[in-house]
Structure formats: structure tokens, C-alpha cells
Design a protein around this motif. Structure first.
Motif: not given
Length: 202
Positions: A13-32
Motif C-alpha cells: 500500500v502506498g508504494m510503487a512496485i520496483k520490479t517491472r510488471v508486464s501488461l499481460k501480468d497486470f491484466l491477469a489479476q482480478p480487478e478491484r
């Protein structure tokens, strides 16, 4: 779950993830389904800052007036915090307010309400919050202008200033008592800045 998806899942919470995340991996997660919402920019995942009273009041004021105007003209649709994705930049974002001309609306069936909208808004409005970081806002503005958004208003509730951005033009600051048109996107819409900022003091 792959490493990129692990990074999204372990978001702090409140921070950016430092490791790069691909668009595919990001969209694979359930939407909040409720705030704080997640966005992806330049390979990093961010929580959209929680809004305060001033931010909420300005967004409510603007959506009400845009909706009333668009109900009469039928030019476009207005949305708030609708998730968009600009695939070339792997950018996933939720504008505070987005306006998309009717002829550019996605043709997906009404029941297909999953995933981000890939049609960029014609007109976007961002209202600054105390938790916004200047560097991140600057990058966000650049993404808007490079993705095809024709008009962007960035509203500072504290300073009571609207900065207007359009591709190929210098940004300009507008203050009350000016009336600000939403050209070239909306033909006759005009925002009374004096009335907008007066709503913060009611």
C-alpha cells in the motif's frame, strides 16, 4: 503464478512496485471492486491516491454538469474512474473523469463489462489530490498527450487553477472568473470557474 503476477499480488500500500510488471501480468489479476484502484505506468503498479473532500466535490460538480450537457446534445458519454488501457505504452489508468465522443464508443456488448477500455477518451479531467507525486503527475500528463487524448484538464483544488493541455500546444493556466470551453471536443460546453471553485466553500 508467474513472477510478474506475484509482484502485482504482493503490492504494498502506498508504494510503487520496483520490479517491472508486464501488461499481460497486470491484466491477469482480478480487478478491484472498490478503492484504492491499481494503475500500471512505465512497468510499475500504483495505487490511485485516496481522494479528499475537495477532490470529491469537484468531480461530482463536473460530472453533473457534463452529464446534463451531454444528455441534451448527445455528443458523447461521460464516465468517472473508468479503467482504460493504452496498449502501445502498456499504460492502464483510471481518469477521474473521461469523455468519449459517441461515434468512438466501444461496440462491445453491454454485458461485456470486464477488462479495460482500449479506446482513449477524447477529453480527460484529473483532479489533484494531496497524495499525488509531482513526478508521477508529469509522466501521466505525457502519457495522456501521447496516447491521442485531445484535451486534458488538470485541476488543482488548493490553488483553484485549471491547467489545460492539448497535443502540440503549450499548457495554459486558467483561473476564475474565466469561463473555460471544452473545445475542440465538446462544441458548446463551457465551465464557469468561479462557480466551480465556489462549490468548495458552500
Amino acid at each position: 503464478m508467474c513472477a510478474g503476477a506475484d509482484a502485482v499480488a504482493s503490492y504494498t500500500v502506498g508504494m510503487a512496485i520496483k520490479t517491472r510488471v508486464s501488461l499481460k501480468d497486470f491484466l491477469a489479476q482480478p480487478e478491484r471492486s472498490e478503492p484504492p484502484y491499481l494503475e500500471l505506468m512505465d512497468g510499475e503498479v500504483y495505487e490511485k491516491p485516496m481522494v479528499g473532500r475537495r477532490h470529491s466535490r469537484i468531480v461530482t460538480y463536473l460530472v453533473a454538469r457534463l452529464y446534463t450537457y451531454l444528455e441534451r446534445t448527445g455528443e458523447a458519454h461521460v464516465d468517472t474512474e473508468l479503467r482504460h488501457a493504452f496498449m502501445p505504452d502498456e499504460w492502464v489508468f483510471l481518469p477521474d473523469i473521461s469523455v468519449t465522443l459517441r461515434e468512438r464508443q466501444p461496440l462491445a456488448p453491454a454485458e461485456d463489462d470486464q477488462g479495460p477500455v482500449e479506446v482513449m477518451p477524447d477529453f480527460a479531467i484529473e483532479v489533484l489530490s494531496p497524495g499525488d507525486q509531482p513526478g508521477r503527475i508529469t509522466r501521466r500528463i505525457s502519457h495522456y498527450l501521447e496516447s491521442g487524448v485531445r484535451l486534458l484538464w488538470v485541476i488543482d483544488p488548493e490553488a483553484e487553477i485549471i491547467t489545460v493541455f492539448s497535443p502540440g500546444q503549450e499548457p495554459r493556466n486558467v483561473v476564475a472568473p474565466a469561463k473555460l470551453p471544452a473545445s475542440p471536443v465538446l462544441g458548446d460546453f463551457e465551465l464557469d470557474l468561479e462557480a466551480l471553485f465556489a462549490s468548495l466553500h458552500d
